[in-house]
Design a protein around this motif. Structure first.
Motif, PDB file in Angstrom:
ATOM      1  N   ALA A 149       0.826  -1.207   0.000  1.00  0.00           N
ATOM      2  CA  ALA A 149       0.000   0.000   0.000  1.00  0.00           C
ATOM      3  C   ALA A 149       0.859   1.255   0.000  1.00  0.00           C
ATOM      4  O   ALA A 149       0.592   2.206  -0.741  1.00  0.00           O
ATOM      5  CB  ALA A 149      -0.928   0.000   1.214  1.00  0.00           C
ATOM      6  N   VAL A 150       1.916   1.254   0.806  1.00  0.00           N
ATOM      7  CA  VAL A 150       2.817   2.416   0.844  1.00  0.00           C
ATOM      8  C   VAL A 150       3.508   2.589  -0.498  1.00  0.00           C
ATOM      9  O   VAL A 150       3.655   3.708  -0.998  1.00  0.00           O
ATOM     10  CB  VAL A 150       3.834   2.273   1.994  1.00  0.00           C
ATOM     11  CG1 VAL A 150       4.892   3.354   1.930  1.00  0.00           C
ATOM     12  CG2 VAL A 150       3.126   2.305   3.336  1.00  0.00           C
ATOM     13  N   SER A 151       3.916   1.486  -1.104  1.00  0.00           N
ATOM     14  CA  SER A 151       4.546   1.546  -2.421  1.00  0.00           C
ATOM     15  C   SER A 151       3.589   2.142  -3.449  1.00  0.00           C
ATOM     16  O   SER A 151       3.980   2.992  -4.266  1.00  0.00           O
ATOM     17  CB  SER A 151       4.962   0.139  -2.844  1.00  0.00           C
ATOM     18  OG  SER A 151       5.400   0.117  -4.167  1.00  0.00           O
ATOM     19  N   PHE A 152       2.341   1.732  -3.413  1.00  0.00           N
ATOM     20  CA  PHE A 152       1.339   2.257  -4.335  1.00  0.00           C
ATOM     21  C   PHE A 152       1.136   3.755  -4.121  1.00  0.00           C
ATOM     22  O   PHE A 152       1.072   4.527  -5.082  1.00  0.00           O
ATOM     23  CB  PHE A 152       0.032   1.494  -4.144  1.00  0.00           C
ATOM     24  CG  PHE A 152      -1.081   1.961  -5.020  1.00  0.00           C
ATOM     25  CD1 PHE A 152      -1.058   1.691  -6.379  1.00  0.00           C
ATOM     26  CD2 PHE A 152      -2.143   2.669  -4.503  1.00  0.00           C
ATOM     27  CE1 PHE A 152      -2.081   2.119  -7.199  1.00  0.00           C
ATOM     28  CE2 PHE A 152      -3.172   3.106  -5.308  1.00  0.00           C
ATOM     29  CZ  PHE A 152      -3.143   2.827  -6.665  1.00  0.00           C
ATOM     30  N   ILE A 153       1.048   4.163  -2.873  1.00  0.00           N
ATOM     31  CA  ILE A 153       0.854   5.584  -2.565  1.00  0.00           C
ATOM     32  C   ILE A 153       2.056   6.408  -3.014  1.00  0.00           C
ATOM     33  O   ILE A 153       1.898   7.500  -3.569  1.00  0.00           O
ATOM     34  CB  ILE A 153       0.561   5.768  -1.063  1.00  0.00           C
ATOM     35  CG1 ILE A 153      -0.808   5.184  -0.745  1.00  0.00           C
ATOM     36  CG2 ILE A 153       0.635   7.231  -0.659  1.00  0.00           C
ATOM     37  CD1 ILE A 153      -1.108   5.061   0.729  1.00  0.00           C
ATOM     38  N   ILE A 154       3.257   5.892  -2.805  1.00  0.00           N
ATOM     39  CA  ILE A 154       4.459   6.601  -3.270  1.00  0.00           C
ATOM     40  C   ILE A 154       4.404   6.798  -4.779  1.00  0.00           C
ATOM     41  O   ILE A 154       4.711   7.874  -5.289  1.00  0.00           O
ATOM     42  CB  ILE A 154       5.740   5.847  -2.853  1.00  0.00           C
ATOM     43  CG1 ILE A 154       5.963   5.975  -1.353  1.00  0.00           C
ATOM     44  CG2 ILE A 154       6.955   6.359  -3.620  1.00  0.00           C
ATOM     45  CD1 ILE A 154       7.107   5.126  -0.827  1.00  0.00           C
ATOM     46  N   ASN A 155       4.005   5.765  -5.493  1.00  0.00           N
ATOM     47  CA  ASN A 155       3.912   5.880  -6.953  1.00  0.00           C
ATOM     48  C   ASN A 155       2.870   6.907  -7.379  1.00  0.00           C
ATOM     49  O   ASN A 155       3.065   7.626  -8.349  1.00  0.00           O
ATOM     50  CB  ASN A 155       3.588   4.529  -7.575  1.00  0.00           C
ATOM     51  CG  ASN A 155       4.798   3.647  -7.691  1.00  0.00           C
ATOM     52  OD1 ASN A 155       5.901   4.126  -7.890  1.00  0.00           O
ATOM     53  ND2 ASN A 155       4.598   2.362  -7.533  1.00  0.00           N
ATOM     54  N   LEU A 156       1.767   6.977  -6.661  1.00  0.00           N
ATOM     55  CA  LEU A 156       0.731   7.944  -7.010  1.00  0.00           C
ATOM     56  C   LEU A 156       1.162   9.379  -6.724  1.00  0.00           C
ATOM     57  O   LEU A 156       0.925  10.280  -7.522  1.00  0.00           O
ATOM     58  CB  LEU A 156      -0.550   7.651  -6.223  1.00  0.00           C
ATOM     59  CG  LEU A 156      -1.393   6.482  -6.672  1.00  0.00           C
ATOM     60  CD1 LEU A 156      -2.592   6.328  -5.751  1.00  0.00           C
ATOM     61  CD2 LEU A 156      -1.853   6.669  -8.092  1.00  0.00           C
TER      62      LEU A 156
END
Length: 87
Positions: free
Chosen positions: A18-25
């Motif tokens: 989830a953190v990885s996804f948020i960083i990408n966004l």
């Protein structure tokens, strides 16, 4: 994993994804942040590769335990190829 339980460990391993996804966004594709997000996703995947088979073999009925374990061991070797491919 032993003191918290397998189910909680598997659920907690969703946090790095989830953190990885948020960083990408949020970062908009900056190379440094993409590497950081990829590192977090890789750490999460490494944990899932260890914890998921243990959890599945614990909750599965005796009659299908071997089949489910076989499916997991068949799918897991393909993860590095997906990472190298970029997806």
């Amino acid at each position: 994993m032993g003191s918290y339980g397998r189910k909680k460990a598997v659920l907690a391993l969703g946090v790095p994804f989830a953190v990885s996804f948020i960083i990408n966004l949020v970062t908009g594709g900056s190379p440094l942040w993409l590497y950081m997000a990829r590192l977090l996703a890789g750490m999460g995947l490494g944990g899932v590769v260890v914890a998921a088979p243990i959890y599945v073999t614990e909750i599965a009925e005796d009659s299908i335990r071997g089949e489910l374990g076989g499916i997991l061991h068949h799918v897991q070797p393909w993860y590095p190829l997906r990472i190298l491919r970029g997806g």
